[in-house]
Structures are given as C-alpha cells and as structure tokens.
Design an enzyme around this catalytic site. Structure first.
Site, short mmCIF file in Angstrom:
data_model
loop_
_atom_site.label_atom_id
_atom_site.label_comp_id
_atom_site.label_asym_id
_atom_site.label_seq_id
_atom_site.Cartn_x
_atom_site.Cartn_y
_atom_site.Cartn_z
N LYS A 173 -14.86 9.08 9.30
CA LYS A 173 -16.36 9.27 8.58
C LYS A 173 -16.74 10.14 8.84
O LYS A 173 -17.61 11.02 8.37
CB LYS A 173 -16.87 7.86 8.32
CG LYS A 173 -16.49 6.39 7.81
CD LYS A 173 -17.06 6.04 7.14
CE LYS A 173 -16.48 4.84 6.33
NZ LYS A 173 -16.89 4.38 5.58
N LYS A 183 -5.85 4.07 3.34
CA LYS A 183 -6.32 2.79 2.82
C LYS A 183 -6.98 3.15 1.74
O LYS A 183 -7.33 4.35 1.24
CB LYS A 183 -6.98 2.46 3.89
CG LYS A 183 -7.74 1.06 3.23
CD LYS A 183 -9.01 0.92 3.97
CE LYS A 183 -10.39 1.57 4.31
NZ LYS A 183 -11.15 0.67 3.31
N LYS A 243 -13.29 2.43 -1.40
CA LYS A 243 -14.46 2.24 -2.90
C LYS A 243 -15.66 3.56 -2.45
O LYS A 243 -15.71 4.10 -3.77
CB LYS A 243 -15.33 0.82 -2.44
CG LYS A 243 -16.44 0.66 -1.40
CD LYS A 243 -17.44 -0.46 -1.44
CE LYS A 243 -17.01 -1.17 -0.52
NZ LYS A 243 -17.45 -1.69 1.10
P1 ATP Z 1 -16.63 2.40 2.37
O1 ATP Z 1 -15.37 3.25 1.30
O2 ATP Z 1 -18.07 1.98 1.91
O3 ATP Z 1 -15.98 1.96 3.70
P2 ATP Z 1 -14.36 -0.20 1.91
O4 ATP Z 1 -13.61 0.12 0.48
O5 ATP Z 1 -13.40 0.86 2.88
O6 ATP Z 1 -15.40 0.86 1.96
P3 ATP Z 1 -15.09 -1.95 3.01
O7 ATP Z 1 -17.01 -2.08 2.78
O8 ATP Z 1 -15.50 -1.01 4.57
O9 ATP Z 1 -14.63 -1.26 2.06
O10 ATP Z 1 -14.59 -3.49 3.19
C1 ATP Z 1 -14.97 -4.72 2.51
C2 ATP Z 1 -13.54 -5.37 3.47
O11 ATP Z 1 -12.45 -5.56 2.60
C3 ATP Z 1 -13.34 -5.15 5.04
O12 ATP Z 1 -12.81 -6.21 5.01
C4 ATP Z 1 -12.27 -4.38 5.02
O13 ATP Z 1 -11.67 -4.65 5.85
C5 ATP Z 1 -11.34 -4.59 3.23
N1 ATP Z 1 -10.63 -3.00 3.00
C6 ATP Z 1 -11.53 -2.38 1.64
N2 ATP Z 1 -10.50 -1.76 1.67
C7 ATP Z 1 -9.38 -2.23 2.18
C8 ATP Z 1 -8.16 -2.40 1.53
N3 ATP Z 1 -7.98 -1.23 0.79
N4 ATP Z 1 -6.83 -3.22 1.87
C9 ATP Z 1 -7.47 -3.98 2.81
N5 ATP Z 1 -8.61 -4.36 2.93
C10 ATP Z 1 -9.59 -3.95 2.50
#
Ligand code: ATP
Ligand code: LTN
Length: 341
Positions: free
Chosen positions: A122, A205, A208
């Site tokens: 990040k 990955k 969001k």
């Molecule tokens: P950001 O982009 O704001 O960092 P994010 O989409 O990566 O957010 P998080 O809020 O960090 O989502 O994650 C919420 C939960 O969902 C965590 O347990 C994370 O490990 C899981 N998660 C998020 N994205 C994925 C993915 N692409 N595949 C599997 N698990 C995910």
C-alpha cells in the site's frame, strides 16, 4: 435466559473477524472470508466487526462514510449473518480497541511492522512524507481487535495470514512478560477461495479499493455489469479448460469463483468443462453470480429501507462488546502494573 442457553454461550470459543468499510464489498471478500463467517456462526461465539477505524488509514469521504458503514452491516446480515446469533458492531463504538492498541504498540517493533506485505504494497512508490502512521500501525489495531476478546478463531482470506502471525507473536510476547493475559488466536483460511484474483490482472488479488472497477465484482453490482465484467475477464488462448493456477490464473480464478458459488471443487469443474471454451465457462460464472447476488440484493435493500432495525442491531452490538472488552483490558492494565484505583 435458560441455564442451558447460558452454558452454551460460555462453552463456545470466541470467533472474531472484521472487514474495513473502504469500498464496495466484493465477491473476493465473500468467498475468502464472509462465507466462512456464515458457516461458522453457530459453532462459535461470534463477533463480526465493521472496522471503521482501519478504513481511515486511507482517506475516506466524511459525507459518505457513515452510510457505507451502515451498508456493510446490512450486507453482513443479507449474506446470512444472523444478528440474533452473532454480534455485529462498529469498531469505533468500542473505545477499548484503541486503548489496547496503545498498550500493544509499546510492545510491537518497527522491524516487524516494516516487514508487513500489506504495508509494503500500500505504500509502494509513495514518498515517506505522504505515508500515514496509521497505515504502519494498522496490524497492531487488528491485533487489539482480536486479543481484546480472547479470540480463538479468526476467519480471513490468505492475504491476512501475516497479520494473524503478528497478532500471535504479540500475544505470546505479552504472555511471556506479564503472565497469561491473552488467548493465542488461530487463523481460519479456506482451502478453496482464500485468494480470489483480479478479473483484469489475475496474478493479483481482487480488491475493493482497486482503482479499476473492472477488476472486481461488487456484491451490489447489477446483472448487466456482472455479465460485462465477467465477459471481459482476462483468460488465455489455450484450448479447453484446465485448473492450473500458476500457468492459467485467469481461467483458474473463474473456476474458483464458480466452484465457491456452486459448492464444487475447481478441479472437478475443470473436468466438466474440459472440452468447452472460455465463453461457456464465463457465461456460467456470470449466471451463478447473478443467481447468488439477486436474492442477496433484495434482502440488502430491504434492510437498508428499515434503518431503525439496523440501528438497533448496531447499538446492541456496541453495548454488548463494550462490556465484553472490559475484563481483558483491565487484566492487561493490571498485569502491566497500572494503578487501577
Ligand atoms: P482493500 O482493497 O480496502 O484493502 P480488500 O478488498 O482487500 O480491501 P479487506 O477489507 O482487506 O478487502 O478484506 C476483508 C476480508 O476478505 C479479509 O478477511 C480478506 O482476507 C478477505 N478478502 C479480501 N479480498 C479477498 C480476495 N480477493 N480473495 C479472498 N479473500 C479476500
Ligand atoms: N485487516 C483486515 C481487517 C481486520 C480484521 C481484524 C480481520 C481488521 N481487524 C480482526 C480479522 C480480525 C483486512 O481484511 N484487511
């Protein structure tokens, strides 16, 4: 409450998890984490948090932030979290989270926090003067979330494994200095779907907060957009369908998504689609997503239209967790030698 019920509550281990309201919940978050919250909610004493304090490690628009937090609560419930069984709450409503963070901060090391992959990702390419301290300290706040409730199990996606290890290290370190004050938690990471990949760049990955909306499927996406995004998902020119995440990440990702939504192993699906093409697979992935998301969205809108019920759930969650957090916080202060009056 009958004594049988109260005994059950006491004998269940605590499960804690949270998601930061930093964008739109995606199908990645559902498959990697939320799906398992729903599955585990009756086996454990569950606390599901909307980690709003984590979200402000990147700038949030104050005009839309509260609404987004509320919409996360509605999405948790619409996905199947039962507010009568599990506790749903906002992190900022329980001051003990930030209080414990300070106590843990004084035992966490710059070196270990600097090694966190999420922090490195990040902040990549950013000037030091522009990197918020909150982003650096993010994993300590996460450790506080978990340790505050003597949590046994933390269901998360694979990207959070390193943060869980840091949490465990901090718990062990503090227990070593001060005696048994924390339960050492374990991560629950699913075998399939622990890392749903970006649709356009399937080697990274799905996230969001991705700038490119084409990279993710939001849970509140319309059927048209879902079809378009899946149709444009990057695959490859190889004939037939196989499950080979290392060499065919795009196709493997579609199989993973379809498998998660239809309860089939991606490898078994690959055999079923062996002679078919990408277009057929994509059509079925889009259909499965729409079939899953349409009833979810109806429940979600119903909840958002009934604000009072939602407020009541979050207020009750805050009250319950404030009480639950207190004994651990007191125990830590006591063990560290603070005069407590
Ligand atoms: P950001 O982009 O704001 O960092 P994010 O989409 O990566 O957010 P998080 O809020 O960090 O989502 O994650 C919420 C939960 O969902 C965590 O347990 C994370 O490990 C899981 N998660 C998020 N994205 C994925 C993915 N692409 N595949 C599997 N698990 C995910
Ligand atoms: N860092 C997590 C969100 C999070 C979390 C937690 C997850 C904050 N506190 C406690 C599990 C337990 C993420 O998904 N980015």
């Amino acid at each position: 409450m009958s004594s049988q019920v109260s005994m059950n509550i006491q004998t269940k281990s605590t499960l804690f998890s949270g998601i930061q309201p930093s964008g739109l919940l995606t199908i990645g978050g559902y498959i990697g984490a939320l799906r398992n919250w729903v599955r585990l909610q009756h086996e454990y004493d569950c606390l599901f948090c909307i980690v709003d304090l984590h979200a402000i490690t990147v700038r949030q628009d104050p005009k839309t932030f509260a609404e987004r937090c509320l919409s996360f609560a509605a999405q948790y419930i619409a996905l199947g979290i039962d507010p009568k069984t599990a506790t749903i709450f906002l992190q900022s409503h329980v001051p003990a989270h930030t209080e414990l963070t300070w106590l843990l901060n004084c035992h966490a090391y710059m070196g270990e926090l600097s090694r966190m992959t999420q922090f490195k990702d990040k902040t990549q390419g950013k000037k030091e003067q522009t990197i918020g301290v909150g982003l650096f300290d993010y994993p300590v706040l996460m450790a506080a979330d978990i340790l505050l409730y003597q949590t046994k199990l933390v269901p998360v996606g694979a990207d959070q494994k390193q943060h869980l290890e840091l949490t465990r290290d901090l718990a062990v370190r503090m227990n070593h200095y001060y005696g048994q004050i924390f339960t050492v938690p374990e991560a629950f990471i699913p075998e399939v779907g622990a890392r749903v990949m970006s649709l356009q760049e399937p080697t990274k990955k799905m996230s969001k907060s991705d700038e490119n909306e084409g990279n993710y499927i939001a849970l509140i996406e319309t059927p048209d957009v879902i079809r378009k995004k899946i149709k444009r998902a990057v695959t490859d020119a190889t004939m037939g369908i196989t499950y080979e995440p290392d060499t065919r990440p795009g196709v493997a990702n579609l199989l993973t998504i379809l498998g998660a939504l239809t309860d089939r192993a991606p490898t078994a699906l690959a055999e079923q689609y062996a002679d078919k093409g990408n277009a057929a697979l994509k059509g079925d992935v889009a259909d499965a997503l729409i079939a899953f998301l349409e009833p979810f969205q109806a429940r979600y809108h119903e909840l958002m239209d009934n604000r009072d019920a939602l407020y009541a759930i979050l207020r009750r969650g805050a009250e319950q967790t404030r009480h639950r957090a207190e004994p651990t916080l007191r125990r830590v202060y006591g063990a560290m030698g603070f005069w407590q009056g």
